[in-house]
Write a protein that holds these residues in place. Structure first.
Motif, PDB file in Angstrom:
ATOM      1  N   PRO A  61      -2.824  37.811  27.586  1.00 54.11           N
ATOM      2  CA  PRO A  61      -2.694  36.555  28.344  1.00 54.11           C
ATOM      3  C   PRO A  61      -4.050  35.857  28.515  1.00 54.11           C
ATOM      4  CG  PRO A  61      -2.505  38.446  29.815  1.00 54.11           C
ATOM      5  CD  PRO A  61      -2.566  38.996  28.422  1.00 54.11           C
ATOM      6  N   GLU A  62      -3.987  34.596  28.881  1.00 48.98           N
ATOM      7  CA  GLU A  62      -5.205  33.795  29.039  1.00 48.98           C
ATOM      8  C   GLU A  62      -6.209  34.437  29.997  1.00 48.98           C
ATOM      9  OE1 GLU A  62      -4.451  29.695  29.993  1.00 48.98           O
ATOM     10  OE2 GLU A  62      -6.570  29.266  30.326  1.00 48.98           O
ATOM     11  N   ARG A  63      -5.717  34.969  31.147  1.00 52.79           N
ATOM     12  CA  ARG A  63      -6.660  35.526  32.125  1.00 52.79           C
ATOM     13  C   ARG A  63      -7.436  36.706  31.541  1.00 52.79           C
ATOM     14  NH1 ARG A  63      -1.639  37.533  33.594  1.00 52.79           N
ATOM     15  NH2 ARG A  63      -1.488  39.704  34.265  1.00 52.79           N
ATOM     16  N   SER A  64      -6.810  37.451  30.624  1.00 51.04           N
ATOM     17  CA  SER A  64      -7.504  38.563  29.976  1.00 51.04           C
ATOM     18  C   SER A  64      -8.608  38.048  29.053  1.00 51.04           C
ATOM     19  CB  SER A  64      -6.517  39.395  29.160  1.00 51.04           C
ATOM     20  OG  SER A  64      -5.641  40.094  30.004  1.00 51.04           O
ATOM     21  N   TRP A  65      -8.302  37.032  28.268  1.00 53.09           N
ATOM     22  CA  TRP A  65      -9.315  36.480  27.357  1.00 53.09           C
ATOM     23  C   TRP A  65     -10.501  35.911  28.143  1.00 53.09           C
ATOM     24  CZ3 TRP A  65      -9.213  38.754  23.156  1.00 53.09           C
ATOM     25  CH2 TRP A  65      -8.043  38.973  22.427  1.00 53.09           C
ATOM     26  N   LYS A  66     -10.185  35.249  29.274  1.00 58.02           N
ATOM     27  CA  LYS A  66     -11.276  34.690  30.087  1.00 58.02           C
ATOM     28  C   LYS A  66     -12.173  35.817  30.573  1.00 58.02           C
ATOM     29  CE  LYS A  66     -10.193  30.104  30.711  1.00 58.02           C
ATOM     30  NZ  LYS A  66      -9.123  29.300  31.297  1.00 58.02           N
ATOM     31  N   LYS A  67     -11.567  36.931  30.965  1.00 54.20           N
ATOM     32  CA  LYS A  67     -12.339  38.071  31.453  1.00 54.20           C
ATOM     33  C   LYS A  67     -13.174  38.692  30.319  1.00 54.20           C
ATOM     34  CE  LYS A  67     -11.627  42.253  34.259  1.00 54.20           C
ATOM     35  NZ  LYS A  67     -10.561  43.055  34.897  1.00 54.20           N
TER      36      LYS A  67
END
Ligand code: HEC
Ligand code: HEC
Length: 173
Positions: A61-67
């Motif tokens: 998910p997007e939040r994982s990539w941001k992290k």
């Protein structure tokens, strides 16, 4: 050929082409879109493919990539820092094509397997991954020819294109 016949032929070929596309062939099967989209970005391929295979954006998910992207200076024990422009371009690419921006079955299953309050930075630690690999022993992942569970391409030769279909799986000795 008469005009109306030409049109009929055209309609028939369009219909069969879209049936082919809809059926995917990249695993998961069943109804709905099962194919991972064919997305790519030159900087992502070069920068994120220099130490390991490139992990398709639709696997997290997007939040994982941001992290992942905010922690590149301490990335699994490596410094994978990028200049600001490259960093932003890759972050945008990953976010735009992340698992929560997709409507294929695999991406939504991955999403569903991650509790809302968690932000994993490994695909290989999601519940989706563990459930799909419960028959692969920890020792198999540790084989020299594999390295670790992160090295998807060792067993899935289509992994970088997010092709994990069963017909493409081969565990090396
Ligand atoms: C300097 C080397 C290096 C670069 C460059 C690099 N990585 Fe990694 N990455 C690693 C190492 C080492 C691991 C851990 C591999 C392992 O456990 O076998 C890793 C693991 C990962 C994982 C977890 C894989 C899994 O599911 O287990 C993701 C996701 C990831 N990297 C994304 C990226 C992205 C996105 C980029 C580009 C912005 C990038 N990496 C660039 C070294 C690098
Ligand atoms: C040691 C070999 C090995 C490695 C490494 C590996 N896999 Fe697999 N994977 C398998 C096997 C074996 C299966 C089960 C295939 C079957 O059910 O016939 C599987 C199944 C899957 C499936 C389910 C396919 C389907 O449609 O049912 C997905 C998705 C998948 N793997 C993704 C990954 C990802 C992503 C990585 C890397 C982060 C990875 N795998 C690393 C061996 C491996």
């Amino acid at each position: 050929m008469k005009k109306w016949m030409q049109i009929l032929v055209l309609i028939t070929s369009i219909t069969s082409a879209s049936t082919l596309l809809a059926s995917g062939g990249f695993g998961e099967g069943g109804d709905g879109v099962s194919t991972m989209p064919a997305v790519t970005n030159a900087k992502w391929k070069t920068e994120c493919g220099s130490c390991h295979m490139v992990y398709h954006p639709s696997l997290l998910p997007e939040r994982s990539w941001k992290k992942v992207m905010t922690g590149l200076d301490k990335h699994f024990g490596e410094n994978a820092s990028l200049d600001a422009a490259t960093h932003d371009e890759i972050t945008q690419f990953l976010a735009a094509n992340s698992a929560d921006k997709q409507n294929n079955r695999r991406s939504s299953r991955i999403n569903q397997s991650i509790p809302a309050n968690e932000t994993p930075i490994r695909i290989s630690e999601t519940r989706y991954f563990t459930s799909k690999h419960d028959e692969v022993s920890p020792n198999t992942f540790k084989r020299k020819s594999v390295g670790s569970a992160s090295n998807c391409v060792a067993c899935h030769k289509g992994a970088e294109k997010a092709d994990f279909s069963e017909s493409q799986v081969k565990i090396p000795r």
